[in-house]
Scaffold this motif. Structure first.
Motif, PDB file in Angstrom:
ATOM      1  N   LEU A 282       0.818  -1.209   0.000  1.00  8.19           N
ATOM      2  CA  LEU A 282       0.000   0.000   0.000  1.00  8.19           C
ATOM      3  C   LEU A 282       0.855   1.264   0.000  1.00  8.19           C
ATOM      4  O   LEU A 282       0.479   2.274  -0.590  1.00  8.19           O
ATOM      5  N   SER A 283       2.000   1.206   0.641  1.00  9.21           N
ATOM      6  CA  SER A 283       2.901   2.370   0.639  1.00  9.21           C
ATOM      7  C   SER A 283       3.424   2.676  -0.758  1.00  9.21           C
ATOM      8  O   SER A 283       3.757   3.822  -1.052  1.00  9.21           O
ATOM      9  N   SER A 284       3.471   1.663  -1.610  1.00 10.27           N
ATOM     10  CA  SER A 284       3.933   1.907  -2.984  1.00 10.27           C
ATOM     11  C   SER A 284       2.925   2.733  -3.776  1.00 10.27           C
ATOM     12  O   SER A 284       3.259   3.284  -4.827  1.00 10.27           O
ATOM     13  N   LEU A 285       1.685   2.853  -3.292  1.00  6.72           N
ATOM     14  CA  LEU A 285       0.672   3.679  -3.959  1.00  6.72           C
ATOM     15  C   LEU A 285       0.789   5.154  -3.607  1.00  6.72           C
ATOM     16  O   LEU A 285       0.258   6.006  -4.318  1.00  6.72           O
ATOM     17  N   LEU A 286       1.461   5.465  -2.508  1.00  6.98           N
ATOM     18  CA  LEU A 286       1.485   6.842  -2.017  1.00  6.98           C
ATOM     19  C   LEU A 286       2.190   7.801  -2.968  1.00  6.98           C
ATOM     20  O   LEU A 286       3.239   7.484  -3.522  1.00  6.98           O
ATOM     21  N   PHE A 287       1.610   8.971  -3.129  1.00  7.92           N
ATOM     22  CA  PHE A 287       2.161  10.099  -3.895  1.00  7.92           C
ATOM     23  C   PHE A 287       2.425   9.769  -5.357  1.00  7.92           C
ATOM     24  O   PHE A 287       3.300  10.365  -5.991  1.00  7.92           O
TER      25      PHE A 287
END
Length: 153
Positions: free
Chosen positions: A31-36
């Motif tokens: 999910l962090s890979s989706l950020l920004f």
């Protein structure tokens, strides 16, 4: 500010078997890979998330690498500006042809000379460019100022 929205999403995160010892960490990493980054699935940029796993079970996918899918519910904060929305940004650069600003600390916006109001006139003061109103002398746009503008496209 317009352009920010919350979204409840039912997601399936695919986890590699090597990450099966710590599935929670693997889900957060995915999910962090989706950020920004712009995501077509959410039609915007994901700024934040919170996660609630739905099942304690996972489904193994057949294929070359037997990934397993974990169902979860995520609350997402999405930045998705549309035409005619009002946004605020901090001015970082001013030239005769444009005003450059940063919106929400990560997104760049440029206001070109054709979209700058006619009442504003470019002047060079103390080696820096500023836009000064012809009608209100205290109305000045300079580096560091926060401006509100309308999204064209």
């Amino acid at each position: 500010m317009e352009g920010l929205s919350k979204s409840d999403a039912n997601l399936i995160v695919y986890v590699h078997p090597s990450q099966s010892k710590n599935v929670d960490k693997a889900i957060l990493r995915e999910l962090s890979s989706l950020l920004f980054k712009y995501s077509q699935a959410f039609d915007g940029v994901v700024l934040a998330y919170s996660v609630d796993p739905q099942d304690k079970c996972a489904r193994i996918l057949s294929g070359v690498h037997p990934y397993f899918g974990v169902r979860l519910r995520a609350n997402l904060l999405i930045f998705s500006p549309k035409p005619n929305m009002l946004l605020e940004g901090k001015v970082v650069k001013i030239t005769r042809e444009s005003i450059h600003c940063i919106v929400l600390g990560f997104s760049s916006a440029i206001i070109t000379d054709e979209n700058i109001r006619n009442e504003l006139k470019y002047k060079a003061k103390h080696g820096e460019g500023v836009y000064v109103s012809r009608y209100h002398k205290r109305h000045v746009i300079k580096v560091g100022a926060v401006i509100r503008f309308e999204v064209k496209r």
